[in-house]
Design an enzyme around this catalytic site. Sequence first.
Site, PDB file in Angstrom:
ATOM      1  CG  ASP A   1       1.853   3.289   0.978  1.00  0.00           C
ATOM      2  OD1 ASP A   1       1.542   4.073   1.899  1.00  0.00           O
ATOM      3  OD2 ASP A   1       2.434   2.202   1.173  1.00  0.00           O
TER       4      ASP A   1
ATOM      5  NE  ARG B   1       6.039  -8.624  -4.531  1.00  0.00           N
ATOM      6  CZ  ARG B   1       5.281  -7.688  -3.982  1.00  0.00           C
ATOM      7  NH1 ARG B   1       4.608  -7.967  -2.874  1.00  0.00           N
ATOM      8  NH2 ARG B   1       5.181  -6.487  -4.530  1.00  0.00           N
TER       9      ARG B   1
ATOM     10  CG  ASN C   1      -3.009  -7.056 -12.096  1.00  0.00           C
ATOM     11  OD1 ASN C   1      -3.263  -8.146 -12.595  1.00  0.00           O
ATOM     12  ND2 ASN C   1      -1.928  -6.844 -11.373  1.00  0.00           N
TER      13      ASN C   1
ATOM     14  CE1 TYR D   1       7.763  -0.554   3.048  1.00  0.00           C
ATOM     15  CE2 TYR D   1       6.703   0.766   1.373  1.00  0.00           C
ATOM     16  CZ  TYR D   1       6.617  -0.063   2.462  1.00  0.00           C
ATOM     17  OH  TYR D   1       5.391  -0.405   2.958  1.00  0.00           O
TER      18      TYR D   1
ATOM     19  CD  GLN E   1      -0.175   0.991   3.964  1.00  0.00           C
ATOM     20  OE1 GLN E   1       0.766   0.302   3.573  1.00  0.00           O
ATOM     21  NE2 GLN E   1      -0.179   2.304   3.865  1.00  0.00           N
TER      22      GLN E   1
ATOM     23  CB  SER F   1       0.655   0.965   8.749  1.00  0.00           C
ATOM     24  OG  SER F   1       0.812  -0.263   8.069  1.00  0.00           O
TER      25      SER F   1
ATOM     26  CG  LEU G   1      -3.576  -8.609  -6.605  1.00  0.00           C
ATOM     27  CD1 LEU G   1      -2.822  -8.257  -7.888  1.00  0.00           C
ATOM     28  CD2 LEU G   1      -4.939  -9.191  -6.935  1.00  0.00           C
ATOM     29  CB  ALA G   2      -2.563 -13.296  -1.540  1.00  0.00           C
TER      30      ALA G   2
END
Length: 343
Positions: free
Chosen positions: A48, A229, A295, A53, A178, A153, A209-210
């Site tokens: 995606d 982040r 993960n 982006y 989305q 989305s 995963l916030a």
Amino acid sequence: MRFRTLGRSGLKVSEITCGNWLTHEPDRIGESKACVQAALDAGITTFDTADIYGAPNYGAAEEILGATLSGTRRGSVQILTKVCLPSGPGPNDRGLSRKHVMESCTGSLRRLQTDYVDLYQAHRFDEETPLEETMLAFADLVRAGKVLYVGVSEWTAEQLQEGAALAKELHVPLISNQPQYSLLWRVIEAEVVPAAVSLGMGQLVWSPLAQGVLAGKYLPDTPPPQGSRAVDERGARFVGRYMGRPVLEAVQRVATIAADLGTSLPRLALAWVLHNPAISSAIIGVSRPEQLTQNLPVPELDLTDDVLTAIDHALTDPEHGDLVERSPAKTAKPFDVMPAWRV
């Protein structure tokens, strides 16, 4: 890797989708390509992206994804991209007008090095363009073979219903939405998911995963890791809501539940999201290839009612009560680069 049908369509997507928002940057091309290759090696087939982006280098993420997938058999992957948010400086470089939808799709196809995208999504709802104009443009792209399926989305339940009705008239159904969804962010459960299910739309959820909080990388009273982040100017705007002591302590309580189940916190968080039958795939951003090995694979955990109740109990405390965000998000301006939720 397991696969699920996207909504009421016949399209199969991998349970985990590789997303490249904030992860595939022009100054990290080598590492970004390694992430895409690691996703392929892990069995992920769904990718995606969006035309915005990589901003201010609009389209940079699409270029990186296209270059990396160029040697992969096209039919073996599903490429998803989006249109609406600003992808250039001009007044028509945004929104869901016919002009921007058509021009943006042409640019995305060029950057992705492909003749078609599997799913083209309206990145936000456009209050300034007639919905009929947008849906007709999407339908024309489908009939031209440039787009196979259409989705949206971050639309509200009412917007989903309006869009789906028009799409049905044009015989080009909306098959996906989305939204954001995680253990900590459950806003869609009250209205969006029921509406989408009734319309035959699957959920491709982002930030399961916030923003890394449910990966366990942030600890109470501890500075965030360098390169995360939380220390990135753009990413910090999104992860900041979770960085308070009550939430981080609650996340550590959930980590204890994961350990009792014989798994890790991020795997439990992903399994929890995928436990919801309305979810078709969970989108994870990968900035380093090793994040995939940490993960994945997502285990098929026996999430009994007792386990689910224990998780909910862990996400509360005597002073602050329920730490899960459940309230509807505020409405943002149509083309606000910041998403339509509370920051």
